[in-house]
Design a protein around this motif. Structure first.
Motif, short mmCIF file in Angstrom:
data_model
loop_
_atom_site.label_atom_id
_atom_site.label_comp_id
_atom_site.label_asym_id
_atom_site.label_seq_id
_atom_site.Cartn_x
_atom_site.Cartn_y
_atom_site.Cartn_z
N ALA A 152 -18.48 -27.62 7.94
CA ALA A 152 -19.60 -27.19 8.00
C ALA A 152 -20.64 -27.93 8.95
CB ALA A 152 -20.47 -27.48 6.53
N ASP A 153 -21.29 -27.15 9.71
CA ASP A 153 -22.21 -27.71 10.63
C ASP A 153 -23.47 -28.56 10.09
OD1 ASP A 153 -21.00 -27.10 13.47
OD2 ASP A 153 -21.30 -24.95 12.21
N LEU A 154 -23.78 -27.98 9.03
CA LEU A 154 -24.76 -28.59 8.05
C LEU A 154 -24.41 -28.43 6.62
CD1 LEU A 154 -27.72 -29.69 7.43
CD2 LEU A 154 -28.52 -27.25 7.42
N ALA A 155 -24.38 -29.57 5.91
CA ALA A 155 -24.25 -29.54 4.33
C ALA A 155 -25.54 -29.73 3.39
CB ALA A 155 -23.13 -30.53 3.97
N ILE A 156 -25.49 -29.12 2.54
CA ILE A 156 -26.71 -29.16 1.64
C ILE A 156 -26.09 -29.27 0.05
CG2 ILE A 156 -28.85 -28.07 0.62
CD1 ILE A 156 -29.26 -26.69 3.45
N ILE A 157 -26.74 -30.31 -0.51
CA ILE A 157 -26.51 -30.31 -2.15
C ILE A 157 -27.96 -30.32 -2.67
CG2 ILE A 157 -26.04 -31.91 -3.80
CD1 ILE A 157 -23.68 -33.19 -1.93
N THR A 158 -28.00 -29.21 -3.59
CA THR A 158 -29.29 -29.15 -4.00
C THR A 158 -29.51 -29.87 -5.33
OG1 THR A 158 -28.35 -27.25 -5.33
CG2 THR A 158 -29.17 -26.72 -3.24
N SER A 159 -28.67 -30.02 -6.19
CA SER A 159 -29.12 -31.06 -7.33
C SER A 159 -27.47 -31.38 -7.90
CB SER A 159 -29.52 -30.06 -8.46
OG SER A 159 -28.83 -29.19 -8.73
N VAL A 160 -27.38 -32.51 -8.54
CA VAL A 160 -26.33 -33.17 -9.28
C VAL A 160 -26.60 -33.36 -10.66
CG1 VAL A 160 -24.32 -34.65 -9.33
CG2 VAL A 160 -25.50 -33.99 -7.09
N ALA A 161 -25.84 -32.44 -11.53
CA ALA A 161 -26.17 -32.68 -12.89
C ALA A 161 -24.74 -32.34 -13.79
CB ALA A 161 -26.99 -31.67 -13.56
N VAL A 162 -24.42 -32.67 -14.86
CA VAL A 162 -23.38 -32.64 -15.69
C VAL A 162 -23.13 -31.11 -15.83
CG1 VAL A 162 -22.08 -33.19 -17.83
CG2 VAL A 162 -23.61 -34.75 -16.52
N ASP A 163 -21.96 -30.52 -15.72
CA ASP A 163 -21.56 -29.17 -15.86
C ASP A 163 -20.02 -29.14 -15.47
OD1 ASP A 163 -21.67 -26.54 -16.75
OD2 ASP A 163 -22.90 -25.94 -15.01
N HIS A 164 -19.27 -28.26 -15.97
CA HIS A 164 -17.84 -28.04 -15.53
C HIS A 164 -17.12 -29.49 -15.59
CE1 HIS A 164 -18.57 -24.04 -14.29
NE2 HIS A 164 -19.73 -24.35 -13.48
N GLU A 165 -17.31 -30.02 -16.72
CA GLU A 165 -16.62 -31.69 -16.75
C GLU A 165 -15.26 -31.47 -16.62
OE1 GLU A 165 -20.06 -31.73 -20.05
OE2 GLU A 165 -19.07 -30.06 -18.78
N ALA A 166 -14.69 -30.25 -17.10
CA ALA A 166 -13.26 -30.39 -17.40
C ALA A 166 -12.47 -30.24 -16.02
CB ALA A 166 -12.73 -29.11 -18.07
N TRP A 167 -13.49 -29.78 -14.59
CA TRP A 167 -12.89 -29.95 -13.50
C TRP A 167 -13.60 -30.90 -12.43
CZ3 TRP A 167 -9.15 -26.58 -12.73
CH2 TRP A 167 -9.09 -25.47 -13.47
#
Length: 418
Positions: A152-167
């Motif tokens: 990526a020439d630019l990366a964005i992370i919108t939010s970090v919350a608990v989900d898909h814990e198994a992975w």
């Protein structure tokens, strides 16, 4: 059955498991296909919630600026074509089939999951179209997700919350570490999470990424966005404000902002299933694909800020592997009547007993829960029948739940939907 539908059904059977994280297989097919760089500028968007909203805003801004733009998102609601867009329009069936055939010709002995195959097909289409920007939404996690085969020439992370814990892991630090895998050395990185995990901050630092964090480098308060000398008044649209802010920041960093009024561009954005308001059969509906506690918290805030004269009712169907108690707890004080529903065609879906236990477990009285628990279509009709003219029905819990209701409305539209 259409040729596209035949292909999609085939893709579901090609790989022994639905999800298999890792880049070795998909990256090798991408090399054979020659799609490692599908556009001169690639923006990858990860995060727990708000990814689709962020992509939609960037897509609108770049298109308004006269740029050729491609977007790849997931999952879809009603049509697979929603996942692959070029210049704001869904790619048609013929083009998708051609892309699938191109991937099939080069994959040889390599087995691909449904998402991996779809990702490669999208990249092939974007490259052939000669777009300037490719917007890629991460499907799951980041580090090992198929879209991460592209630098990526630019990366964005919108939010970090608990989900898909198994992975991804059981806490925000572990999940943040996975999501930060989309960052690239010396490339800009935008983070819209107001309290980013240390793992994200550390990853950005160790990568040498040029980082821009909300409330530090750009800000959004009282509907006003600020980034350096740039000021934008955010109109009242039903998308997460932090995702809007991240999108504007990202496009500004790549000099892609249109010369026209940004407010007018934002006002025209509507993303199905994201606090989507409908009026059907004389009743008010709110459809939201939220399916984890963080999304429910946002939804609860939206309901509180946008009250109705009557009462709130809710139609809930969700996956059994989700935090069901966490999903309903934020909404418990705001919803007066609950209609539980089933997704019988989905093996992961929660049953009536599980849903009812989650509601009662957070203190919702049994008399506030409709005794009958039916498949989504029938449950929707039951919920509508209990709705007064001044009431509102919230439909949430899963993409599948919202898709089922949208399809039901489409099939029976009497001209009242809007």
């Amino acid at each position: 059955m259409s040729e596209l539908q035949t292909w999609l059904e085939r893709l579901e059977q090609l790989h022994p498991v639905e999800i298999e994280l890792g880049l070795s297989r998909v990256a090798e097919v991408a090399r054979r296909l020659g799609v490692q760089k599908p556009a001169p500028r690639v923006i990858t968007v990860g995060g727990t919630n708000g990814k689709g909203s962020c992509v939609a805003v960037m897509e609108a801004l770049l298109c308004a600026g006269g740029h050729r733009v491609a977007a790849y998102t997931s999952p879809h609601l009603l049509r697979f074509n929603e996942r692959v867009r070029i210049d704001g329009r869904e790619v048609d069936d013929v083009a998708l089939v051609q892309a699938f055939e191109a991937v099939e010709r080069v994959r040889g002995e390599i087995s691909l999951t449904y998402f991996e195959f779809s990702t490669l097909a999208a990249l092939w289409l974007f490259q052939r179209a000669g777009v300037e920007y490719a917007l890629l939404e991460v499907g799951l996690g980041g580090r090992l997700d198929a879209v991460n085969l592209v630098d990526a020439d630019l990366a964005i992370i919108t939010s970090v919350a608990v989900d898909h814990e198994a992975w991804l892991g059981s806490d925000r630090e572990a999940i943040g570490r996975e999501k930060a895998g989309i960052l690239r050395p010396a490339s800009p990185f935008v983070c819209a999470d107001p309290e980013p995990p240390l793992s994200v901050v550390s990853s950005a630092s160790s990568q040498g990424a040029r980082s821009y964090f909300i409330n530090r480098d750009f800000a959004l308060s009282d509907g006003s966005y600020r980034f350096g000398d740039l000021r934008v008044e955010i109109p009242p649209i039903s998308l997460p404000p932090n995702s809007i802010a991240a999108a504007i920041t990202g496009v500004a960093l790549l000099d892609g902002l249109p010369a026209c009024s940004l407010e007018s561009v934002l006002r025209g954005i509507c993303l199905p299933g994201r606090c989507q308001q409908l009026h059907w059969r004389g009743r008010s509906l709110l459809l939201d694909v939220g399916h984890n506690p963080a999304a429910a918290q946002y939804l609860a805030g939206w309901l509180a800020a946008n009250p109705v004269e009557g009462t709130n009712h809710a139609l809930l169907a969700a996956m059994a592997d989700k935090d069901l108690s966490g999903l309903v707890a934020p909404l418990a004080p705001l919803v007066d009547r609950w209609q539980l529903a089933l997704l019988p065609e989905n093996d992961r879906a929660a049953g009536c007993t599980e849903l009812r236990a989650a509601l009662e477990g957070v203190g919702i009285a049994a008399q506030a829960i409709e005794p009958r628990c039916e498949p989504v279509a029938e449950g929707f009709e039951l919920a509508l029948s209990a709705l007064g003219e001044r009431d509102r029905l919230l439909v949430f819990g899963s993409f599948f739940t919202v898709a089922g209701v949208l399809q039901y409305i489409r099939d029976r539209s009497d001209g009242e939907s809007g």
